[in-house]
Motif scaffolding. Structure first.
Motif, PDB file in Angstrom:
ATOM      1  N   TYR A 196       0.756  -1.182   0.045  1.00  0.00           N
ATOM      2  CA  TYR A 196       0.086  -0.109   0.114  1.00  0.00           C
ATOM      3  C   TYR A 196       0.744   1.362  -0.117  1.00  0.00           C
ATOM      4  CZ  TYR A 196      -3.409   3.393   1.486  1.00  0.00           C
ATOM      5  OH  TYR A 196      -3.807   4.743   1.690  1.00  0.00           O
ATOM      6  N   GLY A 199       2.377   2.022  -3.281  1.00  0.00           N
ATOM      7  CA  GLY A 199       1.569   2.369  -4.418  1.00  0.00           C
ATOM      8  C   GLY A 199       0.982   1.251  -5.177  1.00  0.00           C
ATOM      9  N   GLN A 200       1.364  -0.003  -4.660  1.00  0.00           N
ATOM     10  CA  GLN A 200       1.043  -1.429  -5.149  1.00  0.00           C
ATOM     11  C   GLN A 200      -0.420  -1.725  -4.883  1.00  0.00           C
ATOM     12  OE1 GLN A 200       4.284  -3.815  -4.145  1.00  0.00           O
ATOM     13  NE2 GLN A 200       5.857  -2.620  -5.336  1.00  0.00           N
ATOM     14  N   LEU A 201      -1.315  -1.019  -5.307  1.00  0.00           N
ATOM     15  CA  LEU A 201      -2.628  -1.199  -4.866  1.00  0.00           C
ATOM     16  C   LEU A 201      -3.458  -2.468  -4.987  1.00  0.00           C
ATOM     17  CD1 LEU A 201      -4.006   2.619  -5.431  1.00  0.00           C
ATOM     18  CD2 LEU A 201      -2.787   1.690  -3.513  1.00  0.00           C
ATOM     19  N   ILE A 205      -4.434  -5.112  -2.207  1.00  0.00           N
ATOM     20  CA  ILE A 205      -5.862  -5.508  -1.688  1.00  0.00           C
ATOM     21  C   ILE A 205      -5.669  -7.045  -2.006  1.00  0.00           C
ATOM     22  CG2 ILE A 205      -7.938  -6.008  -2.878  1.00  0.00           C
ATOM     23  CD1 ILE A 205      -7.687  -2.934  -3.996  1.00  0.00           C
ATOM     24  N   TYR A 227      -7.425  -0.944   5.469  1.00  0.00           N
ATOM     25  CA  TYR A 227      -6.673  -0.593   4.721  1.00  0.00           C
ATOM     26  C   TYR A 227      -6.860  -0.987   2.974  1.00  0.00           C
ATOM     27  CZ  TYR A 227      -2.970   1.442   7.409  1.00  0.00           C
ATOM     28  OH  TYR A 227      -2.608   2.479   8.447  1.00  0.00           O
ATOM     29  N   GLU A 228      -7.794  -2.257   3.025  1.00  0.00           N
ATOM     30  CA  GLU A 228      -8.390  -2.598   1.732  1.00  0.00           C
ATOM     31  C   GLU A 228      -9.338  -1.719   1.281  1.00  0.00           C
ATOM     32  OE1 GLU A 228     -10.465  -6.520  -0.252  1.00  0.00           O
ATOM     33  OE2 GLU A 228      -9.802  -6.623   1.652  1.00  0.00           O
ATOM     34  N   ARG A 230      -9.372   1.741   1.889  1.00  0.00           N
ATOM     35  CA  ARG A 230      -8.199   2.550   1.504  1.00  0.00           C
ATOM     36  C   ARG A 230      -7.615   2.518  -0.085  1.00  0.00           C
ATOM     37  NH1 ARG A 230      -4.921   4.954   6.460  1.00  0.00           N
ATOM     38  NH2 ARG A 230      -6.193   4.156   8.360  1.00  0.00           N
ATOM     39  N   ALA A 231      -7.057   1.196   0.025  1.00  0.00           N
ATOM     40  CA  ALA A 231      -6.676   0.958  -1.314  1.00  0.00           C
ATOM     41  C   ALA A 231      -7.554   0.840  -2.711  1.00  0.00           C
ATOM     42  CB  ALA A 231      -5.958  -0.617  -1.559  1.00  0.00           C
ATOM     43  N   ASP A 234      -8.260   4.503  -3.099  1.00  0.00           N
ATOM     44  CA  ASP A 234      -7.118   5.368  -3.801  1.00  0.00           C
ATOM     45  C   ASP A 234      -7.352   4.715  -5.567  1.00  0.00           C
ATOM     46  OD1 ASP A 234      -6.281   6.387  -1.469  1.00  0.00           O
ATOM     47  OD2 ASP A 234      -4.879   5.141  -1.337  1.00  0.00           O
ATOM     48  N   ARG A 235      -7.398   3.675  -5.854  1.00  0.00           N
ATOM     49  CA  ARG A 235      -7.725   3.292  -7.176  1.00  0.00           C
ATOM     50  C   ARG A 235      -8.671   3.919  -7.883  1.00  0.00           C
ATOM     51  NH1 ARG A 235      -8.411  -2.474  -8.746  1.00  0.00           N
ATOM     52  NH2 ARG A 235      -7.433  -1.483 -10.779  1.00  0.00           N
TER      53      ARG A 235
END
Length: 237
Positions: A196, A199-201, A205, A227-228, A230-231, A234-235
């Motif tokens: 995360y 930036g490896q979203l 996930i 955090y999932e 959030r990721a 962010d995508r």
């Protein structure tokens, strides 16, 4: 006789550490010239450690080390002194004792354990750069240690704590080389955290999904859902 009686109680299944301690204490106090005085002093300290009497264990073990500086048990006594300090949260004192254990006998029984706990104590003391270096050396020097998965996990956490996400991923991923490690779910969570941060979203996930599927009782399940989310958000940005 006292020593053998104490040893029988100490070695029983289950051990009777309280009863053994009485025998070893009696020997230490009554027979200062006994050739087993150092051994009895060491085991009297270990008995206290095993009963979680950590402060008393330190006192007894330091007394033994001072009284018998050339004993072949000094390295083991220093190791248990360090373990007692560690349990009390006295991490700088623990580091000194683990280092003393190694110095007393670089080929001693507890050499790998002491090496691990130097790094672990540094980590707990907030000395993250030192911890990462120590635990990397531990992993290299003792690849067959029973603490190898512990060392890899905390090495990764030490890098993570310094915001060195890429460096953290290596040792954290190697935790999974120890089948059934108690740190597997932790490592899965921090793999996702590193991904995360990098930036490896999509990868993050997937890591959080794996945690939820494979370790449904983990303490990190709720964190991983956060955090999932959030990721995923962010995508979409």
């Amino acid at each position: 006789d006292l020593f053998q009686e104490g040893l029988a109680l100490y070695s029983a299944v289950p051990p009777d550490f309280s009863g053994a301690q009485v025998k070893f204490d009696d020997l230490v106090a009554t027979y200062p010239a006994s050739p087993r005085h150092d051994n009895a002093g060491y085991l009297a300290g270990v008995c206290r450690y095993e009963q979680a009497n950590y402060a008393q264990a330190i006192t007894v073990l330091v007394t033994m080390r001072n009284a018998h500086p050339t004993s072949p048990l000094v390295d083991a006594a220093a190791y248990y002194t360090g373990k007692a300090h560690f349990q009390l949260g006295q991490y700088l004192e623990a580091i000194a004792d683990f280092q003393a254990s190694i110095a007393a006998d670089p080929a001693g029984l507890y050499i790998d354990n002491a090496s691990y706990f130097i790094g672990r104590s540094q980590y707990e003391a907030g000395l993250l750069a030192e911890a990462a270096t120590s635990l990397a050396s531990f992993e290299s020097d003792f690849p067959s240690s029973t603490f190898i998965d512990n060392g890899r996990y905390y090495e990764g956490r030490a890098y993570f704590g310094q915001a060195l996400w890429s460096q953290a991923l290596g040792p954290i991923s190697r935790v999974f080389q120890t089948a059934g490690s108690i740190y597997e779910d932790n490592a899965q969570f921090y793999t996702g955290r590193c991904q995360y941060r990098l930036g490896q979203l999509i990868e993050a996930i997937a890591s959080f999904d794996e945690l939820q599927a494979s370790y449904p009782t983990s303490q990190y399940v709720d964190n991983s859902l956060d955090y999932e989310a959030r990721a995923a958000a962010d995508r979409l940005i």
